[in-house]
Scaffold this motif. Sequence first.
Motif, PDB file in Angstrom:
ATOM      1  N   ALA A  40       0.830  -1.207   0.000  1.00 15.13           N
ATOM      2  CA  ALA A  40       0.000   0.000   0.000  1.00 15.13           C
ATOM      3  C   ALA A  40       0.865   1.259   0.000  1.00 15.13           C
ATOM      4  O   ALA A  40       0.561   2.246  -0.675  1.00 15.13           O
ATOM      5  CB  ALA A  40      -0.929  -0.009   1.216  1.00 15.13           C
ATOM      6  N   THR A  41       1.958   1.232   0.749  1.00 13.30           N
ATOM      7  CA  THR A  41       2.856   2.386   0.806  1.00 13.30           C
ATOM      8  C   THR A  41       3.541   2.619  -0.534  1.00 13.30           C
ATOM      9  O   THR A  41       3.603   3.748  -1.035  1.00 13.30           O
ATOM     10  CB  THR A  41       3.921   2.182   1.900  1.00 13.30           C
ATOM     11  N   ALA A  42       4.066   1.535  -1.143  1.00 12.29           N
ATOM     12  CA  ALA A  42       4.753   1.682  -2.433  1.00 12.29           C
ATOM     13  C   ALA A  42       3.791   2.131  -3.520  1.00 12.29           C
ATOM     14  O   ALA A  42       4.149   2.947  -4.381  1.00 12.29           O
ATOM     15  CB  ALA A  42       5.410   0.353  -2.819  1.00 12.29           C
ATOM     16  N   ALA A  43       2.562   1.612  -3.495  1.00 12.92           N
ATOM     17  CA  ALA A  43       1.583   1.979  -4.525  1.00 12.92           C
ATOM     18  C   ALA A  43       1.157   3.430  -4.421  1.00 12.92           C
ATOM     19  O   ALA A  43       0.713   4.031  -5.410  1.00 12.92           O
ATOM     20  CB  ALA A  43       0.363   1.064  -4.433  1.00 12.92           C
ATOM     21  N   ALA A  44       1.275   4.035  -3.225  1.00 16.99           N
ATOM     22  CA  ALA A  44       0.819   5.408  -3.020  1.00 16.99           C
ATOM     23  C   ALA A  44       1.882   6.450  -3.335  1.00 16.99           C
ATOM     24  O   ALA A  44       1.621   7.642  -3.228  1.00 16.99           O
ATOM     25  CB  ALA A  44       0.354   5.581  -1.567  1.00 16.99           C
ATOM     26  N   THR A  45       3.069   6.025  -3.723  1.00 16.59           N
ATOM     27  CA  THR A  45       4.131   6.988  -4.022  1.00 16.59           C
ATOM     28  C   THR A  45       4.022   7.491  -5.455  1.00 16.59           C
ATOM     29  O   THR A  45       3.325   6.911  -6.294  1.00 16.59           O
ATOM     30  CB  THR A  45       5.518   6.350  -3.825  1.00 16.59           C
ATOM     31  N   THR A  46       4.723   8.562  -5.737  1.00 19.02           N
ATOM     32  CA  THR A  46       4.715   9.106  -7.100  1.00 19.02           C
ATOM     33  C   THR A  46       5.677   8.370  -8.023  1.00 19.02           C
ATOM     34  O   THR A  46       5.444   8.281  -9.218  1.00 19.02           O
ATOM     35  CB  THR A  46       5.080  10.598  -7.073  1.00 19.02           C
ATOM     36  N   ASP A  47       6.769   7.848  -7.482  1.00 22.48           N
ATOM     37  CA  ASP A  47       7.748   7.097  -8.282  1.00 22.48           C
ATOM     38  C   ASP A  47       7.644   5.629  -7.872  1.00 22.48           C
ATOM     39  O   ASP A  47       8.404   5.132  -7.043  1.00 22.48           O
ATOM     40  CB  ASP A  47       9.157   7.631  -8.033  1.00 22.48           C
ATOM     41  N   ARG A  48       6.696   4.927  -8.468  1.00 20.00           N
ATOM     42  CA  ARG A  48       6.402   3.566  -8.016  1.00 20.00           C
ATOM     43  C   ARG A  48       7.488   2.582  -8.421  1.00 20.00           C
ATOM     44  O   ARG A  48       7.720   1.605  -7.719  1.00 20.00           O
ATOM     45  CB  ARG A  48       5.035   3.136  -8.571  1.00 20.00           C
ATOM     46  N   ARG A  49       8.141   2.832  -9.543  1.00 19.07           N
ATOM     47  CA  ARG A  49       9.202   1.901  -9.932  1.00 19.07           C
ATOM     48  C   ARG A  49      10.310   1.892  -8.868  1.00 19.07           C
ATOM     49  O   ARG A  49      10.783   0.832  -8.456  1.00 19.07           O
ATOM     50  CB  ARG A  49       9.795   2.288 -11.287  1.00 19.07           C
ATOM     51  N   THR A  50      10.708   3.048  -8.412  1.00 17.88           N
ATOM     52  CA  THR A  50      11.743   3.120  -7.383  1.00 17.88           C
ATOM     53  C   THR A  50      11.264   2.481  -6.092  1.00 17.88           C
ATOM     54  O   THR A  50      12.007   1.748  -5.425  1.00 17.88           O
ATOM     55  CB  THR A  50      12.144   4.585  -7.132  1.00 17.88           C
ATOM     56  N   ALA A  51      10.006   2.745  -5.708  1.00 18.64           N
ATOM     57  CA  ALA A  51       9.479   2.216  -4.451  1.00 18.64           C
ATOM     58  C   ALA A  51       9.444   0.692  -4.456  1.00 18.64           C
ATOM     59  O   ALA A  51       9.892   0.041  -3.502  1.00 18.64           O
ATOM     60  CB  ALA A  51       8.083   2.782  -4.204  1.00 18.64           C
ATOM     61  N   PHE A  52       8.919   0.090  -5.529  1.00 18.69           N
ATOM     62  CA  PHE A  52       8.835  -1.369  -5.574  1.00 18.69           C
ATOM     63  C   PHE A  52      10.212  -2.006  -5.748  1.00 18.69           C
ATOM     64  O   PHE A  52      10.465  -3.095  -5.218  1.00 18.69           O
ATOM     65  CB  PHE A  52       7.885  -1.794  -6.690  1.00 18.69           C
ATOM     66  N   ALA A  53      11.095  -1.357  -6.487  1.00 23.81           N
ATOM     67  CA  ALA A  53      12.451  -1.882  -6.620  1.00 23.81           C
ATOM     68  C   ALA A  53      13.175  -1.846  -5.278  1.00 23.81           C
ATOM     69  O   ALA A  53      13.891  -2.787  -4.910  1.00 23.81           O
ATOM     70  CB  ALA A  53      13.222  -1.084  -7.666  1.00 23.81           C
ATOM     71  N   LEU A  54      12.993  -0.749  -4.527  1.00 24.40           N
ATOM     72  CA  LEU A  54      13.617  -0.642  -3.215  1.00 24.40           C
ATOM     73  C   LEU A  54      13.101  -1.720  -2.280  1.00 24.40           C
ATOM     74  O   LEU A  54      13.854  -2.336  -1.523  1.00 24.40           O
ATOM     75  CB  LEU A  54      13.347   0.745  -2.630  1.00 24.40           C
ATOM     76  N   ARG A  55      11.790  -1.968  -2.347  1.00 28.65           N
ATOM     77  CA  ARG A  55      11.211  -3.013  -1.504  1.00 28.65           C
ATOM     78  C   ARG A  55      11.787  -4.386  -1.854  1.00 28.65           C
ATOM     79  O   ARG A  55      12.136  -5.176  -0.972  1.00 28.65           O
ATOM     80  CB  ARG A  55       9.693  -3.016  -1.687  1.00 28.65           C
ATOM     81  N   MET A  56      11.877  -4.687  -3.151  1.00 25.20           N
ATOM     82  CA  MET A  56      12.419  -5.978  -3.568  1.00 25.20           C
ATOM     83  C   MET A  56      13.891  -6.117  -3.188  1.00 25.20           C
ATOM     84  O   MET A  56      14.342  -7.176  -2.741  1.00 25.20           O
ATOM     85  CB  MET A  56      12.251  -6.132  -5.080  1.00 25.20           C
ATOM     86  N   ALA A  57      14.660  -5.037  -3.357  1.00 22.14           N
ATOM     87  CA  ALA A  57      16.077  -5.080  -2.996  1.00 22.14           C
ATOM     88  C   ALA A  57      16.260  -5.318  -1.502  1.00 22.14           C
ATOM     89  O   ALA A  57      17.117  -6.116  -1.091  1.00 22.14           O
ATOM     90  CB  ALA A  57      16.752  -3.765  -3.410  1.00 22.14           C
ATOM     91  N   MET A  58      15.473  -4.630  -0.679  1.00 25.35           N
ATOM     92  CA  MET A  58      15.563  -4.813   0.770  1.00 25.35           C
ATOM     93  C   MET A  58      15.282  -6.263   1.158  1.00 25.35           C
ATOM     94  O   MET A  58      15.965  -6.840   2.009  1.00 25.35           O
ATOM     95  CB  MET A  58      14.572  -3.891   1.473  1.00 25.35           C
ATOM     96  N   SER A  59      14.261  -6.857   0.530  1.00 20.70           N
ATOM     97  CA  SER A  59      13.900  -8.236   0.854  1.00 20.70           C
ATOM     98  C   SER A  59      15.054  -9.195   0.553  1.00 20.70           C
ATOM     99  O   SER A  59      15.395 -10.052   1.373  1.00 20.70           O
ATOM    100  CB  SER A  59      12.656  -8.644   0.058  1.00 20.70           C
ATOM    101  N   SER A  60      15.667  -9.040  -0.619  1.00 18.95           N
ATOM    102  CA  SER A  60      16.764  -9.937  -0.998  1.00 18.95           C
ATOM    103  C   SER A  60      17.997  -9.716  -0.125  1.00 18.95           C
ATOM    104  O   SER A  60      18.629 -10.672   0.341  1.00 18.95           O
ATOM    105  CB  SER A  60      17.122  -9.729  -2.471  1.00 18.95           C
ATOM    106  N   LEU A  61      18.359  -8.448   0.102  1.00 14.81           N
ATOM    107  CA  LEU A  61      19.557  -8.151   0.897  1.00 14.81           C
ATOM    108  C   LEU A  61      19.405  -8.598   2.337  1.00 14.81           C
ATOM    109  O   LEU A  61      20.316  -9.201   2.922  1.00 14.81           O
ATOM    110  CB  LEU A  61      19.856  -6.651   0.827  1.00 14.81           C
ATOM    111  N   VAL A  62      18.252  -8.300   2.936  1.00 18.22           N
ATOM    112  CA  VAL A  62      18.028  -8.698   4.325  1.00 18.22           C
ATOM    113  C   VAL A  62      17.951 -10.215   4.438  1.00 18.22           C
ATOM    114  O   VAL A  62      18.549 -10.815   5.345  1.00 18.22           O
ATOM    115  CB  VAL A  62      16.741  -8.038   4.868  1.00 18.22           C
ATOM    116  N   GLY A  63      17.224 -10.857   3.508  1.00 19.63           N
ATOM    117  CA  GLY A  63      17.118 -12.313   3.558  1.00 19.63           C
ATOM    118  C   GLY A  63      18.470 -12.992   3.430  1.00 19.63           C
ATOM    119  O   GLY A  63      18.796 -13.905   4.207  1.00 19.63           O
TER     120      GLY A  63
END
Length: 394
Positions: A114-137
């Motif tokens: 919901a947070t990523a979808a509400a941003t103006t730059d959604r590509r950056t938001a979803f990419a950041l979310r995916m990167a965080m998941s992989s790096l943290v995992g």
Amino acid sequence: MPLFPVVGASLLSAAASLPLHLMPLVVVAVVAESRLAEAQAGWIASAYMLGQLFAVLALPGIKVSRILRWQALVAVAVLLVTLWVSKSPQRSTLLLSWLVIGMICGTLHFSATATAAATTDRRTAFALRMAMSSLVGGSVIVGLQLMRGLVSYSALATQLTVAFAVIAGVGLLLYRAPEAMGSAPLLAESEPAKGAVPRTRASLGRLAGLFVLFVLFVGQHGLWAFAVQGAQQRGVMLDHVAYAVAACKLIAGAVVLASVVRHSSTRPDSPYSLLISGLSVMVGGAGFAFTENVVIFWLALLSWEVGFSVLSARLQAMTAQDNPRMAGMWMTGAIFLGAATGPALSGLIIRADLFWAYVVFAGVSALIPHGWAVVKAQEKPHFGQRVARYKTGE
């Protein structure tokens, strides 16, 4: 785009992804301690996925569109307590705990979407979310391996509780609900004025994005679920599996994070960027599905992990572009429904001795996002012309 709230939501989502990254190791630890029989150990994964599915489908079903900060705090607290309780020797308590863990993780994933979808730059938001998941995992898997947290379920649950508390704690400090980032004006702008154009075609286009996401996750999660087992049956000696999987996730996270740094929100993606990542997924999946060489297996897994991370992030951003509110509410449900359906479907196909057909399906599912992007690029001018003609009274 406010960066800190997106980073906070991404960290909460990354923490919620930890059980999914560690699930094969959780099952091994449970069997090693005889907490569950080998035939029953898979129930933990089923309970976890069922809990996630319930949360991500029930929340939008009761018209919840965002998770407030205090609600996320309560969810994290419940998860920490439940992880600790899961160390109980009672089988029913263990399975019920993982059902609750899945529900809480699904809630945190929902808030991040919901947070990523509400941003103006959604590509950056979803990419950041995916990167965080992989790096943290990847980092947590390495940390658990080094600290011998994988030797028993009790040790794994304890160290996972600590890791979750640290990661989610930082995420909560940065997290803000979507409305705090000014999502309401954004949502209003993305919706056409009432009566401007017939809404049926637009609604079908928005649902198409959710369906493409569903098919992609059915194909890829079903293929990955049997990748290691199938390689071992072909005689591939996979030593230090945890380290190798962690390395692939870390590299994939770094690639996606680099794409965030290079990305300019004023230059939209070409549909062919999805073709490149889709081909990487298709080639990598076919490689680890059929190879009998350990080096090729890990190279193929790396290709698949990097390609899938990039493809998933860009596809989610595209889906959220048409209707951020609907995507924020239902996108996570489409993803988890696909992730839960894939392993069950591939298991049935393997039983019928047609695994090659599933590999073909998985490859096609990786290319469907490119096809959808091409269709959207062709239809967009026509849609704009229809709006213009309506406004001028033609």
